[in-house]
Design an enzyme around this catalytic site. Structure first.
Site, PDB file in Angstrom:
ATOM      1  N   ARG A  53       0.585  -1.201   0.255  1.00  0.00           N
ATOM      2  CA  ARG A  53       0.165   0.177   0.063  1.00  0.00           C
ATOM      3  C   ARG A  53       1.340   0.261   0.374  1.00  0.00           C
ATOM      4  NH1 ARG A  53       1.418   1.768   4.398  1.00  0.00           N
ATOM      5  NH2 ARG A  53       0.756   3.369   3.643  1.00  0.00           N
ATOM      6  N   GLY A  54       0.536   2.146  -0.096  1.00  0.00           N
ATOM      7  CA  GLY A  54       0.953   3.277   0.084  1.00  0.00           C
ATOM      8  C   GLY A  54       0.938   3.579  -1.223  1.00  0.00           C
ATOM      9  N   ALA A  55       1.106   4.807  -2.027  1.00  0.00           N
ATOM     10  CA  ALA A  55       1.245   5.728  -3.341  1.00  0.00           C
ATOM     11  C   ALA A  55       2.436   5.721  -3.716  1.00  0.00           C
ATOM     12  CB  ALA A  55       0.739   7.196  -3.519  1.00  0.00           C
ATOM     13  N   ARG A  90      -6.242   0.461  -7.676  1.00  0.00           N
ATOM     14  CA  ARG A  90      -6.505   1.525  -6.812  1.00  0.00           C
ATOM     15  C   ARG A  90      -6.535   2.211  -7.766  1.00  0.00           C
ATOM     16  NH1 ARG A  90      -3.686   1.158  -0.969  1.00  0.00           N
ATOM     17  NH2 ARG A  90      -5.832   2.125  -0.417  1.00  0.00           N
ATOM     18  N   GLN A 203      -3.300   2.571   9.444  1.00  0.00           N
ATOM     19  CA  GLN A 203      -1.629   2.941   9.061  1.00  0.00           C
ATOM     20  C   GLN A 203      -1.321   3.825  10.242  1.00  0.00           C
ATOM     21  OE1 GLN A 203      -4.594   2.892   7.137  1.00  0.00           O
ATOM     22  NE2 GLN A 203      -4.576   2.439   4.921  1.00  0.00           N
ATOM     23  N   ASP A 243      -1.673  10.777  -2.146  1.00  0.00           N
ATOM     24  CA  ASP A 243      -1.855  10.389  -3.055  1.00  0.00           C
ATOM     25  C   ASP A 243      -1.863  10.647  -4.375  1.00  0.00           C
ATOM     26  OD1 ASP A 243      -2.639   8.858  -0.300  1.00  0.00           O
ATOM     27  OD2 ASP A 243      -1.700   7.540  -1.840  1.00  0.00           O
ATOM     28  N   ASN A 253      -5.433  12.600   0.073  1.00  0.00           N
ATOM     29  CA  ASN A 253      -4.846  12.036   0.835  1.00  0.00           C
ATOM     30  C   ASN A 253      -5.969  10.861   2.009  1.00  0.00           C
ATOM     31  OD1 ASN A 253      -2.239  11.205   1.946  1.00  0.00           O
ATOM     32  ND2 ASN A 253      -2.528  12.020   3.911  1.00  0.00           N
ATOM     33  N   LYS A 254      -4.959  10.146   2.865  1.00  0.00           N
ATOM     34  CA  LYS A 254      -5.358   9.657   3.623  1.00  0.00           C
ATOM     35  C   LYS A 254      -7.091  10.157   4.155  1.00  0.00           C
ATOM     36  CE  LYS A 254      -5.891   6.074   3.915  1.00  0.00           C
ATOM     37  NZ  LYS A 254      -6.232   4.799   2.546  1.00  0.00           N
TER      38      LYS A 254
HETATM   39  O1  MRU Z   1      -4.765   3.303   1.366  1.00  0.00           O
HETATM   40  P1  MRU Z   1      -3.470   3.495   1.813  1.00  0.00           P
HETATM   41  O2  MRU Z   1      -2.569   3.245   3.001  1.00  0.00           O
HETATM   42  O3  MRU Z   1      -2.345   3.220   0.580  1.00  0.00           O
HETATM   43  O4  MRU Z   1      -3.370   5.195   1.805  1.00  0.00           O
HETATM   44  C1  MRU Z   1      -1.732   5.392   2.127  1.00  0.00           C
HETATM   45  C2  MRU Z   1      -1.942   7.288   2.203  1.00  0.00           C
HETATM   46  O5  MRU Z   1      -2.218   7.467   1.911  1.00  0.00           O
HETATM   47  C3  MRU Z   1      -0.769   7.815   1.925  1.00  0.00           C
HETATM   48  O6  MRU Z   1      -0.702   8.670   3.319  1.00  0.00           O
HETATM   49  C4  MRU Z   1       0.461   8.471   0.416  1.00  0.00           C
HETATM   50  O7  MRU Z   1      -0.008   6.970  -0.163  1.00  0.00           O
HETATM   51  C5  MRU Z   1       1.480   9.193   0.536  1.00  0.00           C
HETATM   52  S1  MRU Z   1       2.216   7.514   1.004  1.00  0.00           S
HETATM   53  C6  MRU Z   1       3.994   8.023   0.632  1.00  0.00           C
END
Ligand code: MRU
Length: 365
Positions: A53-55, A90, A203, A243, A253-254
């Protein structure tokens, strides 16, 4: 970065030099499991289930997914088929599409026989670049932390609030929002990080796991605590990841990031967003209207994961059985609420002119 003193990246080539290893982030921080991915379907499943996970990291896994597809079938049709499967895993983070576009552009430009090697080469480059980009984000963000520390009494702590996990687990190494924190801590600036738990998937537990592994002082807080802490002068700055950043500087973002930005704005707390340039989407202007917001299974909302009394990882239902759940994964913070964008090239304002000046190649492309 380190786990139990051992240096890792969040993704690396296996000994066979064709498969990749990842940490199963569905189980972290409760269980430590390294998985091996070697097919496009496994790569897609790992992204959908959030084993990765994470962009930035899902972009890297997507890139290797293309290579896995090429190992079975190097035809034009196979490129398009794998692209479609992977890009739909995603929808919100643009880094996935960016990485797939980048690999596919190279694949389309070479003969079928060359495609397997080219796909691996590009995926490896994308991963190495990500680590370097994040280190540079760290150096640029470090300047901000240094300035804030310099205005404080000697030895006074700089309190930073972060949301979600924009750490090294979400990237290849260093993280985006966390890179400045690690560098500040390494050079002896006294920092403390308020870590939002980040319901529904928590997270924040990953961020706590990371910061703890590196010895960075931190406190896990409920998502609703940030505003209170800001009102009481307990937050010097906010740094979050993202993201997708739009051409005018809106930041996706989240879920919950927007509320933190509102609270920061109301309390004159600087609100910074750390991003690698592949997170910029120049094709989107108004983030609220145009960015697709992923909605995930309601079970992530109705159940929480943790360690039970027997030391086993388990899920507990926290809602009346059958409660309808809404699970919006991301939100958009309008550019006006963002103090600055911390990028690998420097810190810029969250607006179109500043983004154009810093990234002409992206904004005009
Ligand atoms: O749903 P996730 O856990 O993939 O979401 C991650 C985030 O929102 C992070 O803050 C974002 O991807 C930046 S990661 C460097």
């Amino acid at each position: 970065m380190k786990i139990d003193g051992k240096q890792y990246r969040s993704i690396w080539l296996a000994e066979d030099t064709t498969s990749i290893h990842i940490f199963n982030q569905e189980k972290l921080p409760y269980e430590f499991e390294i998985l091996t991915l070697s097919t496009m379907e496994q790569a897609a499943e790992a992204i959908v289930s959030m084993k990765v996970r994470g962009a930035p990291l899902i972009g890297c896994v997507g890139a290797y997914g293309m290579a896995f597809a090429m190992s079975l079938d190097n035809s034009d049709e196979s490129i398009e088929r794998a692209y479609q499967v992977l890009v739909e895993t995603r929808p919100t983070a643009i880094n996935l599409k960016w990485a797939l576009d980048r690999v596919c552009a190279r694949l389309r430009a070479v003969s079928p026989e060359q495609r397997l090697a080219v796909a691996y080469e590009e995926a490896n480059i994308i991963c190495d670049e990500d680590a370097e980009i994040n280190h540079n984000i760290g150096l640029n963000g470090l300047e901000i932390i240094r300035e804030i520390a310099a205005k404080k009494a000697p030895g006074e702590t700089v309190n930073i609030l972060t949301h979600c996990n924009a750490g090294w687990l979400a990237t290849v190494d260093w993280g985006t929002a966390t890179a400045p924190m690690y560098l500040a801590h390494n050079e002896g600036i006294k920092i403390h990080v308020w870590v939002d738990e980040t319901r529904p998937r928590n997270q924040g537990a990953l961020t706590s796991f990371e910061l703890g592994g590196h010895g960075v002082p931190h406190t896990l807080i409920a998502d609703n605590a940030g505003g209170h802490l800001m009102q009481h002068g307990e937050v010097d700055l906010v740094i979050v990841g993202t993201d997708r950043v739009t051409a005018r500087g809106d930041v996706c973002n989240k879920i919950g990031t927007y509320l933190k930005a509102l609270a920061a704005n109301a309390n004159q707390v600087p609100f910074y967003v750390a991003l690698p340039s592949p997170t910029i989407d120049p094709t989107v202007w108004d983030g609220v209207k145009e960015i697709p917001i992923e909605q995930r299974n309601g079970r992530e909302q109705s159940h929480v994961q943790g360690i039970d009394a027997n030391g086993q990882r388990s899920f507990v239902d926290i809602a009346p059985t059958g409660t309808p759940c809404g699970n919006y994964a991301f939100d958009v913070t309008p550019a006006e609420l963002v103090t600055g964008l911390i990028t690998e090239k420097g810190v810029c304002a969250a607006n179109n002119d500043a983004l154009k000046a810093m990234f002409p190649e992206i904004m005009q492309g």
